[in-house]
Enzyme design. Structure first.
Site, PDB file in Angstrom:
ATOM      1  N   THR A 134       0.898  -1.117   0.317  1.00 23.05           N
ATOM      2  CA  THR A 134       0.111   0.031   0.149  1.00 23.05           C
ATOM      3  C   THR A 134       0.719   1.084  -0.029  1.00 23.05           C
ATOM      4  O   THR A 134       2.051   1.468   0.595  1.00 23.05           O
ATOM      5  CB  THR A 134      -1.099   0.268   1.226  1.00 23.05           C
ATOM      6  OG1 THR A 134      -1.541   1.220   1.398  1.00 23.05           O
ATOM      7  CG2 THR A 134      -0.143  -0.532   2.457  1.00 23.05           C
ATOM      8  N   ASP A 135       0.492   2.262  -0.883  1.00 24.68           N
ATOM      9  CA  ASP A 135       0.978   3.592  -0.755  1.00 24.68           C
ATOM     10  C   ASP A 135       0.958   4.153   0.913  1.00 24.68           C
ATOM     11  O   ASP A 135       2.409   5.235   1.339  1.00 24.68           O
ATOM     12  CB  ASP A 135       0.511   5.045  -1.324  1.00 24.68           C
ATOM     13  CG  ASP A 135      -1.867   4.509  -0.598  1.00 24.68           C
ATOM     14  OD1 ASP A 135      -1.345   4.107   0.286  1.00 24.68           O
ATOM     15  OD2 ASP A 135      -1.427   5.798  -1.317  1.00 24.68           O
ATOM     16  N   GLU A 136       0.075   3.496   1.882  1.00 23.36           N
ATOM     17  CA  GLU A 136      -0.017   3.954   3.280  1.00 23.36           C
ATOM     18  C   GLU A 136       1.593   3.721   4.279  1.00 23.36           C
ATOM     19  O   GLU A 136       1.443   4.415   5.184  1.00 23.36           O
ATOM     20  CB  GLU A 136      -0.880   3.503   4.089  1.00 23.36           C
ATOM     21  CG  GLU A 136      -2.123   3.864   3.490  1.00 23.36           C
ATOM     22  CD  GLU A 136      -3.512   3.091   4.024  1.00 23.36           C
ATOM     23  OE1 GLU A 136      -3.691   3.735   5.469  1.00 23.36           O
ATOM     24  OE2 GLU A 136      -4.410   2.781   3.795  1.00 23.36           O
ATOM     25  N   TYR A 160      -2.290  -0.867  10.674  1.00 20.96           N
ATOM     26  CA  TYR A 160      -2.554  -1.576  10.100  1.00 20.96           C
ATOM     27  C   TYR A 160      -1.223  -1.016   8.795  1.00 20.96           C
ATOM     28  O   TYR A 160      -0.116  -1.860   8.126  1.00 20.96           O
ATOM     29  CB  TYR A 160      -3.136  -1.115   8.632  1.00 20.96           C
ATOM     30  CG  TYR A 160      -3.435  -1.557   7.464  1.00 20.96           C
ATOM     31  CD1 TYR A 160      -3.133  -2.655   6.913  1.00 20.96           C
ATOM     32  CD2 TYR A 160      -3.502  -0.173   6.648  1.00 20.96           C
ATOM     33  CE1 TYR A 160      -3.375  -2.508   5.370  1.00 20.96           C
ATOM     34  CE2 TYR A 160      -3.444  -0.276   4.950  1.00 20.96           C
ATOM     35  CZ  TYR A 160      -3.348  -1.530   4.800  1.00 20.96           C
ATOM     36  OH  TYR A 160      -3.364  -1.976   3.223  1.00 20.96           O
TER      37      TYR A 160
HETATM   38  P1  NAD Z   1      -9.529  -7.328   1.888  1.00 13.93           P
HETATM   39  O1  NAD Z   1      -9.491  -7.402   3.645  1.00 13.93           O
HETATM   40  O2  NAD Z   1     -10.485  -7.152   1.264  1.00 13.93           O
HETATM   41  O3  NAD Z   1      -8.905  -8.642   1.943  1.00 13.93           O
HETATM   42  C1  NAD Z   1      -7.528 -10.171   2.393  1.00 13.93           C
HETATM   43  C2  NAD Z   1      -7.771 -11.560   2.427  1.00 13.93           C
HETATM   44  O4  NAD Z   1      -7.265 -12.206   2.895  1.00 13.93           O
HETATM   45  C3  NAD Z   1      -9.561 -12.234   3.121  1.00 13.93           C
HETATM   46  O5  NAD Z   1      -9.734 -13.157   1.395  1.00 13.93           O
HETATM   47  C4  NAD Z   1      -8.890 -12.474   3.900  1.00 13.93           C
HETATM   48  O6  NAD Z   1      -9.935 -13.794   4.055  1.00 13.93           O
HETATM   49  C5  NAD Z   1      -7.579 -13.400   3.571  1.00 13.93           C
HETATM   50  N1  NAD Z   1      -6.922 -13.075   4.855  1.00 13.93           N
HETATM   51  C6  NAD Z   1      -6.926 -12.695   5.897  1.00 13.93           C
HETATM   52  N2  NAD Z   1      -5.602 -13.164   6.368  1.00 13.93           N
HETATM   53  C7  NAD Z   1      -5.077 -14.276   5.930  1.00 13.93           C
HETATM   54  C8  NAD Z   1      -4.683 -15.129   6.925  1.00 13.93           C
HETATM   55  N3  NAD Z   1      -3.600 -14.798   7.537  1.00 13.93           N
HETATM   56  N4  NAD Z   1      -3.525 -16.587   5.358  1.00 13.93           N
HETATM   57  C9  NAD Z   1      -4.698 -16.205   4.114  1.00 13.93           C
HETATM   58  N5  NAD Z   1      -6.072 -15.160   3.975  1.00 13.93           N
HETATM   59  C10 NAD Z   1      -6.067 -14.411   5.015  1.00 13.93           C
HETATM   60  O7  NAD Z   1      -8.051  -6.494   1.467  1.00 13.93           O
HETATM   61  P2  NAD Z   1      -8.058  -6.308   0.132  1.00 13.93           P
HETATM   62  O8  NAD Z   1      -9.062  -4.989   0.181  1.00 13.93           O
HETATM   63  O9  NAD Z   1      -8.446  -6.658  -0.785  1.00 13.93           O
HETATM   64  O10 NAD Z   1      -6.463  -6.221   0.245  1.00 13.93           O
HETATM   65  C11 NAD Z   1      -5.783  -6.660  -0.651  1.00 13.93           C
HETATM   66  C12 NAD Z   1      -4.221  -6.500  -0.365  1.00 13.93           C
HETATM   67  O11 NAD Z   1      -3.708  -5.037  -1.431  1.00 13.93           O
HETATM   68  C13 NAD Z   1      -3.883  -5.860   0.933  1.00 13.93           C
HETATM   69  O12 NAD Z   1      -2.613  -7.030   1.371  1.00 13.93           O
HETATM   70  C14 NAD Z   1      -3.133  -4.798   1.299  1.00 13.93           C
HETATM   71  O13 NAD Z   1      -2.438  -4.045   1.821  1.00 13.93           O
HETATM   72  C15 NAD Z   1      -3.520  -4.504   0.137  1.00 13.93           C
HETATM   73  N6  NAD Z   1      -3.505  -3.223  -0.919  1.00 13.93           N
HETATM   74  C16 NAD Z   1      -5.001  -2.459  -0.551  1.00 13.93           C
HETATM   75  C17 NAD Z   1      -5.368  -1.118  -1.311  1.00 13.93           C
HETATM   76  C18 NAD Z   1      -7.279  -0.826  -1.052  1.00 13.93           C
HETATM   77  O14 NAD Z   1      -7.534  -0.448  -1.032  1.00 13.93           O
HETATM   78  N7  NAD Z   1      -7.931  -1.882  -0.635  1.00 13.93           N
HETATM   79  C19 NAD Z   1      -4.966  -0.856  -1.726  1.00 13.93           C
HETATM   80  C20 NAD Z   1      -4.037  -1.189  -1.262  1.00 13.93           C
HETATM   81  C21 NAD Z   1      -3.489  -2.632  -1.285  1.00 13.93           C
HETATM   82  P1  TYD Z   2     -10.347   3.928   4.390  1.00 11.46           P
HETATM   83  O1  TYD Z   2     -12.125   3.365   2.849  1.00 11.46           O
HETATM   84  O2  TYD Z   2     -10.771   2.414   5.586  1.00 11.46           O
HETATM   85  O3  TYD Z   2      -8.823   3.367   3.482  1.00 11.46           O
HETATM   86  P2  TYD Z   2      -7.989   4.117   4.319  1.00 11.46           P
HETATM   87  O4  TYD Z   2      -8.158   4.410   5.739  1.00 11.46           O
HETATM   88  O5  TYD Z   2      -6.873   2.958   3.761  1.00 11.46           O
HETATM   89  O6  TYD Z   2      -7.153   5.415   3.771  1.00 11.46           O
HETATM   90  O7  TYD Z   2     -10.974   5.018   4.433  1.00 11.46           O
HETATM   91  C1  TYD Z   2     -10.484   5.999   3.026  1.00 11.46           C
HETATM   92  C2  TYD Z   2     -10.457   7.528   3.816  1.00 11.46           C
HETATM   93  O8  TYD Z   2     -12.036   7.505   4.091  1.00 11.46           O
HETATM   94  C3  TYD Z   2      -9.978   8.000   5.078  1.00 11.46           C
HETATM   95  O9  TYD Z   2      -9.393   8.980   4.756  1.00 11.46           O
HETATM   96  C4  TYD Z   2     -10.560   7.802   6.433  1.00 11.46           C
HETATM   97  C5  TYD Z   2     -11.948   8.301   5.204  1.00 11.46           C
HETATM   98  N1  TYD Z   2     -13.825   7.151   6.312  1.00 11.46           N
HETATM   99  C6  TYD Z   2     -14.680   8.268   6.783  1.00 11.46           C
HETATM  100  O10 TYD Z   2     -14.617   9.650   6.541  1.00 11.46           O
HETATM  101  N2  TYD Z   2     -15.678   7.638   7.216  1.00 11.46           N
HETATM  102  C7  TYD Z   2     -15.617   5.975   7.438  1.00 11.46           C
HETATM  103  O11 TYD Z   2     -16.629   6.152   7.559  1.00 11.46           O
HETATM  104  C8  TYD Z   2     -14.860   5.623   6.679  1.00 11.46           C
HETATM  105  C9  TYD Z   2     -14.849   4.212   6.802  1.00 11.46           C
HETATM  106  C10 TYD Z   2     -13.950   6.020   6.191  1.00 11.46           C
END
Ligand code: NAD
Ligand code: TYD
Length: 355
Positions: A134-136, A160
């Site tokens: 992630t960019d975070e 996280y």
């Molecule tokens: P998500 O929470 O929707 O899915 C995570 C999946 O991992 C789930 O299916 C869960 O059951 C599985 N999981 C959790 N713990 C596990 C374990 N110990 N062993 C096997 N499986 C396990 O997450 P996402 O949004 O699909 O994110 C996927 C990846 O992308 C993550 O690594 C996250 O850090 C990264 N990412 C997400 C975002 C975003 O905006 N969602 C952005 C950048 C990077």
């Molecule tokens: P989120 O989807 O949790 O992603 P991340 O924290 O990983 O960026 O949140 C996106 C942005 O929205 C973040 O600045 C927090 C904000 N947010 C709210 O304002 N209200 C909400 O109920 C949630 C879930 C997030």
């Protein structure tokens, strides 16, 4: 055909990636997912009859299982999507974040290295360990700061992002020390079909449909860069095929928006697609609530490297991607119902109080 071990392939990004890869016949996929609250096996329903998709329920931290899967299926690549992924939950209870994101990734690396060392020289050259991050990990930007590049120092600020940063460092170390051919992708905020409705965009869509309040944290001026999930999946493919081992690639949509802008945009699409809704205009449901502790102010991604070296660019604009996303949630009431379990209701009560 190539074989890929994909972890977390029942979650939001992982399932979109697996569905896309199988529809394009890119590889046989061994999909390892623990099915936590965020994993949904129904995301993969259309692959039930697909002999080249093998679903295994299990933990990336289970060393014996990982060793067995690597030995049995001899994958050409490991793609690690599995993670605990929600910042608010990491504040509520960080333990599973350390366990899965740090210890789990470490276990995959250890077993991945063991597997890689047992391959022929030609197989070793083709093998990749791709870690989805992630960019975070870069922390928070001020309004005039330049966007995160691959050289920006890590400064994670939530449990996280700290756990993801730790995993990224381990991945880098396994390349530097042991030559494991790793790739890391650091992507901005994703949105699209199948995202668990604890995250901003799906939460707002579903609350607005039910006439519930739309809780924006703090002043709502926090900025995120938004990328449609299919575009992220396309970038991961590109990095897997053409990325240079040991490198990290920043991926983003060049689409910085405040949370207020995002929520208003969601409301605008709903006003249009649900013209007879009693809750129209949906933005009248917006409420400003207590801020998230340690809330990062701004993320912005400089994705010049992946664009110029690998020729990737996003296909969707925020407008087109958001419309597709809202339409998907409107068409999939059954999916929504299936994930709105007791656990989900408990989380919403803990996070936002009694309705
Ligand atoms: P998500 O929470 O929707 O899915 C995570 C999946 O991992 C789930 O299916 C869960 O059951 C599985 N999981 C959790 N713990 C596990 C374990 N110990 N062993 C096997 N499986 C396990 O997450 P996402 O949004 O699909 O994110 C996927 C990846 O992308 C993550 O690594 C996250 O850090 C990264 N990412 C997400 C975002 C975003 O905006 N969602 C952005 C950048 C990077
Ligand atoms: P989120 O989807 O949790 O992603 P991340 O924290 O990983 O960026 O949140 C996106 C942005 O929205 C973040 O600045 C927090 C904000 N947010 C709210 O304002 N209200 C909400 O109920 C949630 C879930 C997030």
């Amino acid at each position: 055909m190539k074989t890929w071990l994909v972890t977390g392939g029942a979650g939001f990004i992982g399932s979109n990636f697996v569905l896309r890869a199988r529809s394009r016949g890119l590889a046989r996929i061994i999909n390892l997912d623990l099915l936590t609250y965020a994993g949904n096996v129904h995301n993969l329903d259309c692959l039930r009859e697909d002999p080249d998709h093998v679903f295994v329920r299990g933990d990336i931290g289970d060393r014996d299982l990982i060793g067995e899967l690597l030995g049995r299926y001899r994958p050409d690549a490991v793609l690690n999507f599995a993670a605990e992924s929600h910042v608010d939950r990491s504040i509520d209870g960080p333990d599973p974040f350390i366990q899965t994101n740090v210890v789990g990734t470490f276990t995959l690396l250890k077993e991945g290295l063991r597997h890689w060392r047992g391959l022929s020289v030609a197989e070793q050259a083709g093998f990749r360990f791709l870690h989805v991050s992630t960019d975070e990990v870069y922390g928070s930007l001020g309004p005039a700061d330049p966007a995160f590049s691959e050289c920006t120092p890590y400064a994670p600020s939530s449990p996280y992002s700290a756990s993801k940063a730790a995993a990224d460092h381990l991945v880098r170390a396994y390349h530097h020390t042991f030559d494991l051919p790793t790739l890391t992708t650091n992507c901005s905020n994703n949105y699209g079909p199948r995202q668990f409705p604890e995250k901003l965009i799906p939460l707002m869509i579903l609350n607005a449909l039910e006439g519930k309040s739309l809780p924006i944290y703090g002043d709502g001026l926090n900025v995120r860069d938004w990328l449609y999930v299919e575009d992220h999946c396309a970038a991961i493919e590109q990095v897997l095929f053409e990325g240079r081992p040991g490198e990290a690639y920043n991926i983003g949509g060049a689409c910085e928006l405040t949370n207020r802008e995002v929520v208003r945009a969601v409301c605008g699409v709903l006003d249009e697609l649900r013209p007879r809704s009693p809750y129209r205009p949906h933005d009248s449901l917006i409420t400003f609530v207590k801020d998230r502790p340690g809330h990062d102010r701004r993320y912005a991604i400089d994705s010049t490297k992946v664009r110029s070296e690998l020729g990737w660019h996003p296909e969707e604009t925020f407008e087109t991607g958001l419309r597709k996303t809202v339409e998907w949630y409107l068409r999939h009431a059954d999916w929504v119902q299936s994930i709105q379990s007791g656990e989900y209701q408990d989380w919403i009560r803990r996070q936002y109080g009694e309705p």
